[in-house]
Design a protein around this motif. Structure first.
Motif, short mmCIF file in Angstrom:
data_model
loop_
_atom_site.label_atom_id
_atom_site.label_comp_id
_atom_site.label_asym_id
_atom_site.label_seq_id
_atom_site.Cartn_x
_atom_site.Cartn_y
_atom_site.Cartn_z
N LYS A 97 0.83 -1.20 0.00
CA LYS A 97 0.00 0.00 0.00
C LYS A 97 0.87 1.25 0.00
O LYS A 97 1.93 1.30 0.64
CB LYS A 97 -0.91 0.03 1.23
CG LYS A 97 -1.80 -1.22 1.41
CD LYS A 97 -2.90 -1.28 0.39
CE LYS A 97 -3.84 -2.44 0.68
NZ LYS A 97 -4.87 -2.61 -0.36
N GLY A 98 0.42 2.27 -0.71
CA GLY A 98 1.09 3.56 -0.64
C GLY A 98 0.84 4.24 0.68
O GLY A 98 -0.09 3.88 1.41
N ASN A 99 1.64 5.25 1.01
CA ASN A 99 1.50 5.92 2.31
C ASN A 99 0.14 6.57 2.48
O ASN A 99 -0.39 6.62 3.59
CB ASN A 99 2.62 6.96 2.49
CG ASN A 99 3.93 6.31 2.87
OD1 ASN A 99 3.96 5.19 3.36
ND2 ASN A 99 5.03 7.03 2.64
N GLY A 100 -0.44 7.09 1.40
CA GLY A 100 -1.75 7.73 1.52
C GLY A 100 -2.83 6.73 1.93
O GLY A 100 -3.60 6.96 2.86
N GLU A 101 -2.89 5.60 1.21
CA GLU A 101 -3.88 4.58 1.54
C GLU A 101 -3.59 3.95 2.89
O GLU A 101 -4.49 3.66 3.68
CB GLU A 101 -3.89 3.50 0.45
CG GLU A 101 -4.97 2.44 0.65
CD GLU A 101 -4.97 1.39 -0.44
OE1 GLU A 101 -5.81 0.48 -0.38
OE2 GLU A 101 -4.11 1.49 -1.36
N LEU A 102 -2.30 3.72 3.18
CA LEU A 102 -1.91 3.12 4.45
C LEU A 102 -2.30 4.02 5.62
O LEU A 102 -2.72 3.54 6.67
CB LEU A 102 -0.41 2.86 4.46
CG LEU A 102 0.14 2.13 5.68
CD1 LEU A 102 -0.44 0.72 5.75
CD2 LEU A 102 1.67 2.06 5.62
N SER A 103 -2.19 5.32 5.43
CA SER A 103 -2.56 6.26 6.48
C SER A 103 -4.04 6.13 6.84
O SER A 103 -4.41 6.16 8.02
CB SER A 103 -2.25 7.69 6.04
OG SER A 103 -2.65 8.62 7.03
N GLN A 104 -4.88 5.97 5.84
CA GLN A 104 -6.32 5.79 6.10
C GLN A 104 -6.59 4.47 6.82
O GLN A 104 -7.42 4.41 7.74
CB GLN A 104 -7.09 5.85 4.79
CG GLN A 104 -7.04 7.20 4.11
CD GLN A 104 -7.81 7.22 2.79
OE1 GLN A 104 -8.31 6.18 2.35
NE2 GLN A 104 -7.90 8.38 2.16
N LEU A 105 -5.89 3.41 6.42
CA LEU A 105 -6.09 2.10 7.03
C LEU A 105 -5.65 2.08 8.49
O LEU A 105 -6.23 1.38 9.32
CB LEU A 105 -5.33 1.03 6.24
CG LEU A 105 -5.83 0.73 4.83
CD1 LEU A 105 -4.84 -0.15 4.09
CD2 LEU A 105 -7.20 0.06 4.89
N CYS A 106 -4.60 2.86 8.80
CA CYS A 106 -4.01 2.82 10.14
C CYS A 106 -4.68 3.77 11.13
O CYS A 106 -4.47 3.66 12.34
CB CYS A 106 -2.52 3.16 10.07
SG CYS A 106 -1.51 1.88 9.28
N SER A 107 -5.47 4.72 10.64
CA SER A 107 -5.97 5.78 11.52
C SER A 107 -6.84 5.24 12.66
O SER A 107 -6.73 5.68 13.80
CB SER A 107 -6.77 6.80 10.70
OG SER A 107 -7.89 6.19 10.08
N GLU A 108 -7.68 4.25 12.35
CA GLU A 108 -8.57 3.71 13.39
C GLU A 108 -7.76 3.04 14.50
O GLU A 108 -8.02 3.25 15.69
CB GLU A 108 -9.55 2.71 12.78
CG GLU A 108 -10.55 2.16 13.80
CD GLU A 108 -11.55 1.20 13.16
OE1 GLU A 108 -12.30 0.56 13.91
OE2 GLU A 108 -11.57 1.10 11.92
#
Length: 368
Positions: free
Chosen positions: A24-35
């Motif tokens: 995953k790119g950092n942008g998508e990974l950031s959304q996945l990790c936020s929760e």
């Protein structure tokens, strides 16, 4: 150049922990990790926030690439090793593992000290042991095929709890080409039949473990409605932090087995921690000069360094077999060894003579 923040280090740790997130790119990974990041406590976030001070990693300014030399004290980890793995992720994983171990050891030390201060030696500590039908070491991505799972509890004052325990076999999900190895493991090492009719699918094992945690550790009665078991169990209540200990030498395998059973680390309803950490925490409170490290305690507790006493196992099938790899006997050895060494440190401990047996998942009429 700017230093990465704690959330950046958390993202990289999650990328390494969850194989399906690695590309995953950092942008998508950031959304996945936020929760997951928002669920962390301030103390848990501090582990990642502190990394920006100890790490030499720097990030390029927006629109620029990190090329060529670095400033004094900084490390360029933009390359890869000979196997094509990111040097940055290797560095972050190693650093995160050290920080995690330090935080867990501190947590155990505080737990032990609080119990000693309150003269509370009845607190029960739950311990888990797992075995495998096979682990596909030769595959690029190792697959763990869990076999037996056992959980038991002990306290310093009451010894091993004769009632709070579970034991179950998983129905193997065998990778292509590994059926013969699984059959051989069943016959030679695990001493269970193949196919094992009473072994349960992963989702039913997950539900069984979840119910055990709810009823015995959290103290919440679980309502059963006869519906099909599902490992992805959801609840709207704020989860209580549940810790189950295992031997540090076999912790990674235990965690991988649980990930297979629960279909991902995020579904496991408890945190696995080192049994050596909590035992050494109690031990060092009583010993002024002869302190032990967690590594030394792990060596002392390791069941492979001594003869297993199979009279302590609490599964019916292995009672009739010659030296099987039995998780209940392994658990009994870990708990008994923990109580023995804490007794030598000056605690008044109770070491049970024998552990009673729950209902087994093995057929009563099974014979080789």
């Amino acid at each position: 150049m700017p230093k990465p923040n704690g959330y950046y280090f958390y993202m990289q740790a999650m990328r390494d922990e969850k194989p399906h997130w690695r590309n995953k790119g950092n942008g998508e990974l950031s959304q996945l990790c936020s929760e997951g990041w928002n669920r962390l406590t301030a103390q848990e976030k501090k582990v990642y926030n502190d990394m920006k001070h100890s790490s030499g990693i720097v990030l390029p300014k927006p629109g620029k690439k990190l090329v060529g030399g670095t400033e004094k004290g900084e490390t360029d980890l933009g390359g890869q090793d000979s196997l094509g793995r990111s040097l940055l992720q290797i560095h972050l994983s190693a650093e995160a593992a050290v920080k995690k171990r330090e935080a867990e050891a501190k947590f155990c030390a505080e737990m032990a000290q609080n119990n000693v201060n309150r003269d509370n030696f009845m607190q029960e500590f739950y311990v888990i042991s797992t075995t495998n039908y096979c682990i596909t070491e030769e595959m690029e991505k190792k697959v763990y095929v869990p076999a037996e799972v056992s959980i038991a509890a002990f306290s310093l004052s009451n010894g091993v709890n004769k009632f709070k325990k579970m034991n179950v076999f998983c129905k193997p999900v065998i990778p292509f080409g590994f059926t013969l190895r699984v059959k051989t493991s069943c016959e030679k090492r695990l001493k269970v039949p193949y196919p094992f009719e009473d072994a349960l699918p992963y989702e039913e094992v997950a539900t069984m473990i979840y119910n055990f945690v709810q009823e015995h550790i959290i103290g919440r009665k679980v309502e059963t409605n006869g519906s099909k078991a599902n490992g992805n169990i959801q609840t709207n209540e704020k989860p209580k932090k549940v810790i189950i200990f295992t031997h540090p030498n076999y912790r990674e395998t235990c965690e991988k087995n649980l990930e297979a059973i629960f279909d991902g680390a995020h579904n496991i309803p408890f945190q696995v921690m080192s049994l050596a950490d909590i035992v050494v925490a109690f031990f060092n409170i009583k010993t002024e000069y002869d302190k032990m490290t967690s590594a030394a305690m792990g060596d002392y507790l390791d069941h492979k360094r001594r003869q297993l006493d199979y009279k302590d196992r609490y599964c019916d099938h292995h009672e009739k077999e010659d030296a099987p790899e039995c998780t209940t006997a392994i658990l009994a050895m870990w708990m008994r060894s923990s109580l023995e060494i804490l007794g030598s440190a000056g605690y008044k401990v109770k070491i049970s003579d024998k552990i009673s047996k729950p209902k087994s998942t093995v057929p009563e009429n099974f014979t080789w």
